[in-house]
Motif scaffolding. Structure first.
Motif, mmCIF file in Angstrom:
data_model
loop_
_atom_site.group_PDB
_atom_site.id
_atom_site.type_symbol
_atom_site.label_atom_id
_atom_site.label_comp_id
_atom_site.label_asym_id
_atom_site.label_seq_id
_atom_site.Cartn_x
_atom_site.Cartn_y
_atom_site.Cartn_z
ATOM 1 N N ILE A 188 0.831 -1.205 0.000
ATOM 2 C CA ILE A 188 0.000 0.000 0.000
ATOM 3 C C ILE A 188 0.865 1.254 0.000
ATOM 4 C CG2 ILE A 188 -1.648 1.315 1.396
ATOM 5 C CD1 ILE A 188 -2.737 -1.380 2.410
ATOM 6 N N ASN A 189 0.535 2.187 -0.869
ATOM 7 C CA ASN A 189 1.221 3.476 -0.921
ATOM 8 C C ASN A 189 0.430 4.516 -0.135
ATOM 9 O OD1 ASN A 189 3.116 5.412 -1.684
ATOM 10 N ND2 ASN A 189 3.174 4.721 -3.802
ATOM 11 N N ASP A 190 1.079 5.644 0.173
ATOM 12 C CA ASP A 190 0.389 6.691 0.945
ATOM 13 C C ASP A 190 0.594 8.079 0.348
ATOM 14 O OD1 ASP A 190 3.047 7.003 1.577
ATOM 15 O OD2 ASP A 190 2.771 7.052 3.748
ATOM 16 N N LEU A 191 0.830 8.130 -0.977
ATOM 17 C CA LEU A 191 0.971 9.434 -1.628
ATOM 18 C C LEU A 191 -0.373 10.161 -1.661
ATOM 19 C CD1 LEU A 191 3.177 8.414 -4.694
ATOM 20 C CD2 LEU A 191 3.915 9.663 -2.646
ATOM 21 N N PRO A 192 -0.390 11.487 -1.486
ATOM 22 C CA PRO A 192 -1.661 12.221 -1.549
ATOM 23 C C PRO A 192 -2.289 12.142 -2.935
ATOM 24 C CG PRO A 192 0.201 13.737 -1.516
ATOM 25 C CD PRO A 192 0.759 12.376 -1.252
ATOM 26 N N ILE A 193 -3.632 12.142 -2.991
ATOM 27 C CA ILE A 193 -4.314 12.023 -4.287
ATOM 28 C C ILE A 193 -5.464 13.011 -4.481
ATOM 29 C CG2 ILE A 193 -3.787 9.567 -4.461
ATOM 30 C CD1 ILE A 193 -6.946 9.255 -3.883
ATOM 31 N N ALA A 194 -5.901 13.707 -3.423
ATOM 32 C CA ALA A 194 -7.155 14.459 -3.523
ATOM 33 C C ALA A 194 -7.100 15.522 -4.621
ATOM 34 C CB ALA A 194 -7.491 15.092 -2.173
ATOM 35 N N THR A 195 -6.060 16.322 -4.639
ATOM 36 C CA THR A 195 -5.955 17.383 -5.644
ATOM 37 C C THR A 195 -5.834 16.790 -7.041
ATOM 38 O OG1 THR A 195 -4.905 18.872 -4.051
ATOM 39 C CG2 THR A 195 -4.589 19.362 -6.388
ATOM 40 N N GLU A 196 -4.987 15.781 -7.166
ATOM 41 C CA GLU A 196 -4.751 15.177 -8.476
ATOM 42 C C GLU A 196 -6.008 14.479 -9.010
ATOM 43 O OE1 GLU A 196 -2.863 14.887 -5.824
ATOM 44 O OE2 GLU A 196 -0.942 15.800 -6.388
ATOM 45 N N LEU A 197 -6.700 13.733 -8.149
ATOM 46 C CA LEU A 197 -7.885 12.998 -8.594
ATOM 47 C C LEU A 197 -8.997 13.943 -9.018
ATOM 48 C CD1 LEU A 197 -9.396 10.354 -9.025
ATOM 49 C CD2 LEU A 197 -10.025 10.400 -6.591
ATOM 50 N N ASN A 198 -9.258 14.942 -8.197
ATOM 51 C CA ASN A 198 -10.309 15.887 -8.558
ATOM 52 C C ASN A 198 -9.928 16.698 -9.797
ATOM 53 O OD1 ASN A 198 -12.722 16.042 -6.544
ATOM 54 N ND2 ASN A 198 -10.923 15.639 -5.277
ATOM 55 N N GLY A 199 -8.637 17.048 -9.914
ATOM 56 C CA GLY A 199 -8.187 17.767 -11.099
ATOM 57 C C GLY A 199 -8.372 16.943 -12.360
ATOM 58 N N LEU A 200 -7.994 15.653 -12.291
ATOM 59 C CA LEU A 200 -8.103 14.788 -13.456
ATOM 60 C C LEU A 200 -9.558 14.555 -13.845
ATOM 61 C CD1 LEU A 200 -6.443 13.112 -15.463
ATOM 62 C CD2 LEU A 200 -6.614 11.193 -13.860
ATOM 63 N N LEU A 201 -10.400 14.222 -12.874
ATOM 64 C CA LEU A 201 -11.817 14.014 -13.178
ATOM 65 C C LEU A 201 -12.464 15.294 -13.690
ATOM 66 C CD1 LEU A 201 -12.876 11.786 -10.142
ATOM 67 C CD2 LEU A 201 -12.443 11.036 -12.481
ATOM 68 N N GLY A 202 -12.065 16.419 -13.110
ATOM 69 C CA GLY A 202 -12.611 17.702 -13.565
ATOM 70 C C GLY A 202 -12.248 17.994 -15.008
ATOM 71 N N GLU A 203 -11.020 17.664 -15.390
ATOM 72 C CA GLU A 203 -10.597 17.900 -16.775
ATOM 73 C C GLU A 203 -11.315 16.943 -17.723
ATOM 74 O OE1 GLU A 203 -9.040 20.387 -19.208
ATOM 75 O OE2 GLU A 203 -8.435 20.543 -17.091
ATOM 76 N N MET A 204 -11.503 15.707 -17.314
ATOM 77 C CA MET A 204 -12.260 14.761 -18.131
ATOM 78 C C MET A 204 -13.708 15.215 -18.312
ATOM 79 S SD MET A 204 -11.019 11.136 -16.490
ATOM 80 C CE MET A 204 -9.380 10.445 -16.713
ATOM 81 N N ASP A 205 -14.250 15.834 -17.280
ATOM 82 C CA ASP A 205 -15.664 16.219 -17.290
ATOM 83 C C ASP A 205 -15.893 17.606 -17.885
ATOM 84 O OD1 ASP A 205 -18.404 15.511 -16.377
ATOM 85 O OD2 ASP A 205 -18.169 17.302 -15.128
ATOM 86 N N ARG A 206 -14.829 18.325 -18.213
ATOM 87 C CA ARG A 206 -14.956 19.724 -18.624
ATOM 88 C C ARG A 206 -15.943 19.896 -19.783
ATOM 89 N NH1 ARG A 206 -12.077 24.108 -17.484
ATOM 90 N NH2 ARG A 206 -10.383 22.903 -16.518
ATOM 91 N N ASP A 207 -15.881 18.988 -20.754
ATOM 92 C CA ASP A 207 -16.780 19.062 -21.912
ATOM 93 C C ASP A 207 -17.887 18.019 -21.850
ATOM 94 O OD1 ASP A 207 -15.319 21.175 -23.101
ATOM 95 O OD2 ASP A 207 -13.841 19.737 -23.844
ATOM 96 N N GLY A 208 -18.129 17.489 -20.657
ATOM 97 C CA GLY A 208 -19.207 16.513 -20.492
ATOM 98 C C GLY A 208 -18.865 15.130 -20.998
ATOM 99 N N HIS A 209 -17.552 14.800 -21.065
ATOM 100 C CA HIS A 209 -17.134 13.522 -21.634
ATOM 101 C C HIS A 209 -16.582 12.563 -20.588
ATOM 102 C CE1 HIS A 209 -16.665 15.850 -25.640
ATOM 103 N NE2 HIS A 209 -17.831 15.231 -25.588
ATOM 104 N N LEU A 210 -16.965 12.729 -19.347
ATOM 105 C CA LEU A 210 -16.536 11.777 -18.327
ATOM 106 C C LEU A 210 -17.375 10.511 -18.452
ATOM 107 C CD1 LEU A 210 -14.764 11.281 -15.779
ATOM 108 C CD2 LEU A 210 -16.695 12.116 -14.430
#
Length: 470
Positions: free
Chosen positions: A322-344
């Protein structure tokens, strides 16, 4: 005191017993993510011994055996399967509290009708009884799937795979009672920092028949391979993300420069890796959306930590954790970019570190769009967490911060045809949780509502995603 793994195992309320025995127990299984080998389904493989089917490639068992002092020869090594089986039998009485103890005995009970405890004293008897049954058609690869009413098998396949075995399965009328579909796993395409990237690019170019030396040809080739998967019944994609990165997307010229730098043997900066990976994920997610595919993101493993094992045995042998690197900013940023044009696309998020459960659930909540119920899922307890405490925590946090009612439930994530009792394990635990809610007055004892909830979580929600006919 209950009997060990008796009929009411985990079912500690009247409501739980009703929900499991009358609703969940006999539901079919949609196993939408596993690592079963399609060739073994196509050929309807039979195994000579329980040692082979249990211990060939099972790093869960190897880890426990090593912990108990079993030499590598009897784990992944050259010892006979009988020797490995005997070593595992000697370790089993030392596994109290480990899910292997439950899984092993559930498998003995459900597949072989053996209720004895595996130990050196019972090893000979269990070896003979299990091997005799494995020789029968009921215990071939397809027979084992049918015993658990598995309706959907989502294997995990590399982009350059020709999917010949999936084609053979689809054309075989004798297996029309289940769907075996490939899942697109393009890890090598976006892990530009890993040693295998250049080899993957070369293989991809061979398969598509043109040069893949810049960004647009690479994406064109990946999408061509994706369409090959869709033509063979693909319903889902999967991504192993050991380090989750996010950066603002960049233009094609910048991506071409990153690829050229990597192919020339230079070391990329963290920013360049993040830019490349973000662009690849965003572009792939749009392709998934357009083809109505489910995107799975498996986040948070730290792999190949034992250098001796990796050098001599290779990956996936029990040296990951198990790793413990932070992910909250990266995950929300990535999903937000995928969803920007409604293509998530429909998305399932998993994290190997249970301390990130709340991060995963709340991130999933940010991207529900009111069109597809539970469009972004907080996936079930994965790998080290598909045990009682891990599954319970995941379901509790999902129910408190999201909607448990739209959860698509359990998967085996396994290489073994004997792993389907893990669905029973999950179903019993889900019924226990809901039964306790009833007992404590947290929810009404309304059988119609509760029966529907359990049916949906244990089967119907996943069937709606992966078996449109259901």
């Amino acid at each position: 005191m209950q009997t060990f793994l008796g009929p009411d195992f985990l079912l500690d309320t009247a409501a739980a017993r009703h929900l499991y025995h009358d609703v969940a127990e006999n539901l079919p299984i949609v196993d939408y993510h596993n690592h079963l080998i399609p060739e073994q389904i196509a050929s309807d493989k039979k195994w000579d011994t329980i040692g082979e089917i249990w211990l060939a490639g099972d790093h869960y068992k190897w880890r426990a055996m090593r912990w108990a002092g079993v030499p590598e020869e009897k784990c992944s090594g050259s010892a006979s399967f009988r020797e490995k089986f005997d070593a595992f039998a000697a370790v089993m009485p030392k596994c109290f509290g480990n899910p292997l103890f439950h899984w092993t005995h559930l498998e003995l009970q459900r597949y072989f009708g053996i209720r004895d405890i595996l130990s050196p004293a019972t090893a000979d008897m269990i070896w003979e009884k299990a091997n005799a049954q494995l020789a029968q058609d009921s215990h071939s690869a397809r027979g084992l799937l049918r015993r658990f009413k598995v309706e959907f098998v989502g294997t995990t396949d590399a982009p350059c795979d020709d999917l010949a075995y999936h084609k053979a399965i689809a054309e075989d009328d004798s297996i029309n009672d289940m769907v075996v579909a490939p899942s697109f796993r393009p890890d090598a395409a976006y892990k530009i920092d890993m040693p295998g990237f250049t080899d993957f690019i070369a293989d991809l170019a061979k398969v598509v028949g043109y040069a893949v030396d810049s960004y647009e040809p690479m994406m064109k080739a990946l999408i061509a391979r994706l369409d090959h998967f869709v033509a063979h019944g693909c319903k889902a994609t999967d991504h192993g993300i050991d380090v989750l990165r996010f950066a603002k997307p960049v233009n094609v010229a910048s991506l071409d420069a990153i690829i050229a730098k990597r192919l020339s043997g230079e070391v990329l900066s963290e920013l360049e890796i993040a830019q490349f990976q973000t662009n690849v994920f965003v572009d792939l997610s749009k392709a998934y959306y357009e083809r109505d595919l489910v995107m799975q993101l498996h986040i948070g493993a730290i792999r190949n930590n034992n250098h001796r094992f990796y050098k001599t045995l290779g990956p996936d042998v029990g040296g990951d954790s198990i790793n413990d690197l932070p992910i909250a900013t990266e995950l929300n940023g990535l999903l937000g970019e995928m969803d920007r044009d409604g293509h998530l696309p429909k998305t399932v998020l998993y994290h190997l570190n249970p301390s990130f459960n709340e991060v995963i659930v709340t991130a999933a909540g940010n991207f529900q769009d009111g069109e597809i119920p539970g469009k972004v899922q907080a996936g079930s307890g994965w790998w080290f967490n598909d045990q009682l405490d891990g599954m319970q925590r995941q379901m509790t946090q999902l129910s408190q911060m999201g909607l448990f009612s739209h959860f698509i439930g359990m998967l085996t994530d396994s290489r073994s045809f004997l792993s389907f009792p893990r669905h029973e394990y999950f179903r019993r635990l889900a019924c226990q949780m809901v039964g306790r809610w009833v007992e404590q007055g947290h929810v009404p004892n309304d059988r119609e509502l509760l029966d529907g909830l359990i049916r949906d979580v244990c089967y119907q929600n996943a069937a709606n995603w992966f078996l449109a006919k259901k």
